[in-house]
Write a protein that holds these residues in place. Structure first.
Motif, short mmCIF file in Angstrom:
data_model
loop_
_atom_site.label_atom_id
_atom_site.label_comp_id
_atom_site.label_asym_id
_atom_site.label_seq_id
_atom_site.Cartn_x
_atom_site.Cartn_y
_atom_site.Cartn_z
N LEU A 1 0.98 -1.07 -0.05
CA LEU A 1 -0.02 0.04 -0.12
C LEU A 1 0.84 1.20 0.06
O LEU A 1 1.85 1.25 0.69
CB LEU A 1 -1.06 -0.08 1.29
CG LEU A 1 -1.98 0.99 1.44
CD1 LEU A 1 -2.89 1.09 0.09
CD2 LEU A 1 -2.77 0.89 2.66
N TRP A 2 0.49 2.28 -1.00
CA TRP A 2 1.40 3.24 -1.12
C TRP A 2 0.67 4.73 -1.02
O TRP A 2 -0.59 4.82 -1.37
CB TRP A 2 2.09 3.37 -2.40
CG TRP A 2 2.83 2.21 -2.86
CD1 TRP A 2 2.20 1.01 -3.42
CD2 TRP A 2 4.15 2.03 -2.62
NE1 TRP A 2 3.60 0.13 -3.38
CE2 TRP A 2 4.59 0.65 -2.89
CE3 TRP A 2 5.09 2.77 -1.95
CZ2 TRP A 2 5.67 0.44 -2.70
CZ3 TRP A 2 6.41 2.26 -1.91
CH2 TRP A 2 6.85 1.09 -2.29
N ARG A 3 1.24 5.60 -0.45
CA ARG A 3 0.62 7.02 -0.44
C ARG A 3 1.54 7.83 -1.14
O ARG A 3 2.75 7.91 -0.98
CB ARG A 3 0.66 7.62 1.06
CG ARG A 3 -0.01 8.98 1.11
CD ARG A 3 -0.06 9.66 2.54
NE ARG A 3 -1.32 8.70 3.04
CZ ARG A 3 -1.33 8.18 4.43
NH1 ARG A 3 -0.03 8.43 5.35
NH2 ARG A 3 -2.15 7.49 4.89
N PRO B 1 8.07 1.25 -5.90
CA PRO B 1 7.19 2.24 -5.56
C PRO B 1 6.59 2.81 -7.14
O PRO B 1 7.12 2.57 -7.88
CB PRO B 1 8.37 3.39 -5.12
CG PRO B 1 9.24 2.82 -4.63
CD PRO B 1 9.48 1.43 -5.18
N PRO B 2 5.34 2.96 -6.96
CA PRO B 2 4.61 3.11 -8.29
C PRO B 2 4.87 4.48 -8.99
O PRO B 2 4.95 4.40 -10.13
CB PRO B 2 3.23 3.05 -7.86
CG PRO B 2 3.30 3.58 -6.33
CD PRO B 2 4.43 2.87 -5.81
N CYS C 1 6.63 9.30 -2.37
CA CYS C 1 5.87 7.90 -2.49
C CYS C 1 6.36 7.20 -1.18
O CYS C 1 7.55 7.02 -1.02
CB CYS C 1 6.38 7.37 -3.73
SG CYS C 1 5.57 5.74 -3.84
N GLU C 2 5.40 7.00 -0.36
CA GLU C 2 5.60 6.24 0.90
C GLU C 2 4.92 4.97 0.90
O GLU C 2 3.96 5.01 0.85
CB GLU C 2 5.20 7.32 2.18
CG GLU C 2 5.68 8.76 1.98
CD GLU C 2 4.67 9.78 2.69
OE1 GLU C 2 3.81 9.21 3.43
OE2 GLU C 2 5.04 10.76 2.83
N THR D 1 -2.89 4.03 -3.18
CA THR D 1 -3.03 2.90 -4.07
C THR D 1 -2.26 1.68 -3.62
O THR D 1 -1.35 1.74 -2.56
CB THR D 1 -2.50 3.36 -5.55
OG1 THR D 1 -3.12 2.18 -6.42
CG2 THR D 1 -1.05 3.58 -5.53
N SER D 2 -2.61 0.57 -4.05
CA SER D 2 -2.00 -0.73 -3.76
C SER D 2 -1.35 -1.38 -4.95
O SER D 2 -1.95 -0.93 -6.02
CB SER D 2 -3.05 -1.65 -3.17
OG SER D 2 -3.84 -1.99 -3.97
#
Length: 77
Positions: A3-5, A38-39, A73-74, A31-32
């Motif tokens: 899961l990313w923020r 990292p996306p 991107c975290e 998003t996942s």
């Protein structure tokens, strides 16, 4: 699954398609992905990230500007 923020680093319109729109520092999407990468660094993921900003804030982000220069991107999960 990760899961990313994705968080806007600085306020401004440099990353926007329409220069009348403005991103504010701290705006974010989540998003996942199935990949641990990292996306924000994966070009095929960027259109989806831009769509998430459009869905959440109504702001069109330029896909070419979806990078670590404008966004953090975290990993959150």
């Amino acid at each position: 699954m990760a899961l990313w923020r994705i968080v806007v680093k600085n306020s401004g319109n440099a990353a926007c398609k329409d220069k009348r729109q403005r991103l504010e520092k701290g705006m974010f999407i989540e998003t996942s992905t199935v990949s641990p990468i990292p996306p924000i660094g994966v070009s095929r993921e960027r259109p989806m990230l831009a769509q998430l900003f459009l869905n959440k804030y109504g702001i069109e982000v330029n896909v070419q500007n979806m990078n670590s220069g404008y966004f953090n991107c975290e990993k959150i999960g």
